[in-house]
Design an enzyme around this catalytic site. Structure first.
Site, short mmCIF file in Angstrom:
data_model
loop_
_atom_site.label_atom_id
_atom_site.label_comp_id
_atom_site.label_asym_id
_atom_site.label_seq_id
_atom_site.Cartn_x
_atom_site.Cartn_y
_atom_site.Cartn_z
CG ASP A 29 -3.74 -0.11 -3.45
OD1 ASP A 29 -4.22 0.56 -2.52
OD2 ASP A 29 -3.96 -1.35 -3.58
CG ASN A 84 -11.47 4.49 2.01
OD1 ASN A 84 -12.30 5.21 1.47
ND2 ASN A 84 -10.82 3.54 1.37
CG HIS A 95 0.16 4.09 8.77
ND1 HIS A 95 1.33 3.89 9.49
CD2 HIS A 95 0.38 5.17 7.98
CE1 HIS A 95 2.21 4.83 9.15
NE2 HIS A 95 1.66 5.62 8.24
CG HIS A 97 -4.12 4.64 3.54
ND1 HIS A 97 -4.35 4.06 4.78
CD2 HIS A 97 -5.10 4.19 2.74
CE1 HIS A 97 -5.42 3.30 4.71
NE2 HIS A 97 -5.91 3.35 3.48
P1 5GP Z 1 -8.03 1.27 2.80
O1 5GP Z 1 -9.17 0.38 2.40
O2 5GP Z 1 -7.51 0.94 4.19
O3 5GP Z 1 -8.36 2.72 2.63
O4 5GP Z 1 -6.90 1.02 1.75
C1 5GP Z 1 -5.82 0.18 1.97
C2 5GP Z 1 -5.17 -0.06 0.64
O5 5GP Z 1 -3.90 -0.61 0.85
C3 5GP Z 1 -5.94 -1.03 -0.25
O6 5GP Z 1 -6.27 -0.39 -1.48
C4 5GP Z 1 -4.97 -2.19 -0.44
O7 5GP Z 1 -5.01 -2.73 -1.74
C5 5GP Z 1 -3.63 -1.56 -0.13
N1 5GP Z 1 -2.64 -2.45 0.45
C6 5GP Z 1 -2.84 -3.34 1.46
N2 5GP Z 1 -1.69 -3.97 1.77
C7 5GP Z 1 -0.75 -3.47 0.93
C8 5GP Z 1 0.64 -3.75 0.76
O8 5GP Z 1 1.26 -4.57 1.45
N3 5GP Z 1 1.29 -3.06 -0.21
C9 5GP Z 1 0.65 -2.13 -1.01
N4 5GP Z 1 1.40 -1.52 -1.94
N5 5GP Z 1 -0.66 -1.85 -0.87
C10 5GP Z 1 -1.35 -2.52 0.08
ZN ZN Z 2 1.62 2.61 11.10
#
Ligand code: 5GP
Ligand code: ZN
Length: 114
Positions: A29, A84, A95, A97
């Site tokens: 992340d 989440n 997307h 994850h």
């Molecule tokens: P969410 O809040 O959608 O469950 O988590 C998304 C996660 O993706 C966040 O922890 C954020 O820091 C991470 N993230 C967002 N953009 C990028 C990116 O371009 N590269 C990486 N490695 N992590 C990302």
């Molecule tokens: Zn996607």
């Protein structure tokens, strides 16, 4: 489709990838919320857990087994696995994850090799 994780999945956007196969990619992340914070994504675009269909069984299984293997290789003694779901569930990237969060204990390097 203009999906940042699809681009990471295809290797069009750089990521600190720790594991990859035909179905999944795992990468660190960019804004870690734990000493070890790895995301595991399917290469196929699925929006969220709320968008799962029955033929996604294999993908979900692959995400969880990949997370387990990575955690073991890093040497995490314990960890959290988090999906989440939706904005109100803290999902920012649409997307699917799986977050692996760990490394609070002794003996785990922040940048541990996998
Ligand atoms: P969410 O809040 O959608 O469950 O988590 C998304 C996660 O993706 C966040 O922890 C954020 O820091 C991470 N993230 C967002 N953009 C990028 C990116 O371009 N590269 C990486 N490695 N992590 C990302
Ligand atoms: Zn996607």
């Amino acid at each position: 489709m203009d999906c940042i994780f699809c681009k990471i999945a295809r290797g069009e956007l750089a990521s600190d990838t720790v594991y990859e196969n035909n179905a999944v990619r795992a990468f660190r992340d960019i804004h870690p919320k734990a000493p070890v914070h790895v995301l595991v994504i399917p290469k196929q675009h699925i929006e969220s857990i709320a968008h799962l269909e029955t033929d996604h069984n294999e993908i979900i299984s692959a995400l969880i087994y990949t997370a387990k293997d990575i955690a073991a290789k890093i040497g995490l003694k314990g960890y959290k696995l988090v999906f989440n779901v939706g904005r109100e569930g803290g999902q920012v990237i649409d997307h699917l994850h799986l977050h692996i969060l760990g490394g609070w204990g002794e003996g785990v390097e922040k940048k541990a090799e996998v």
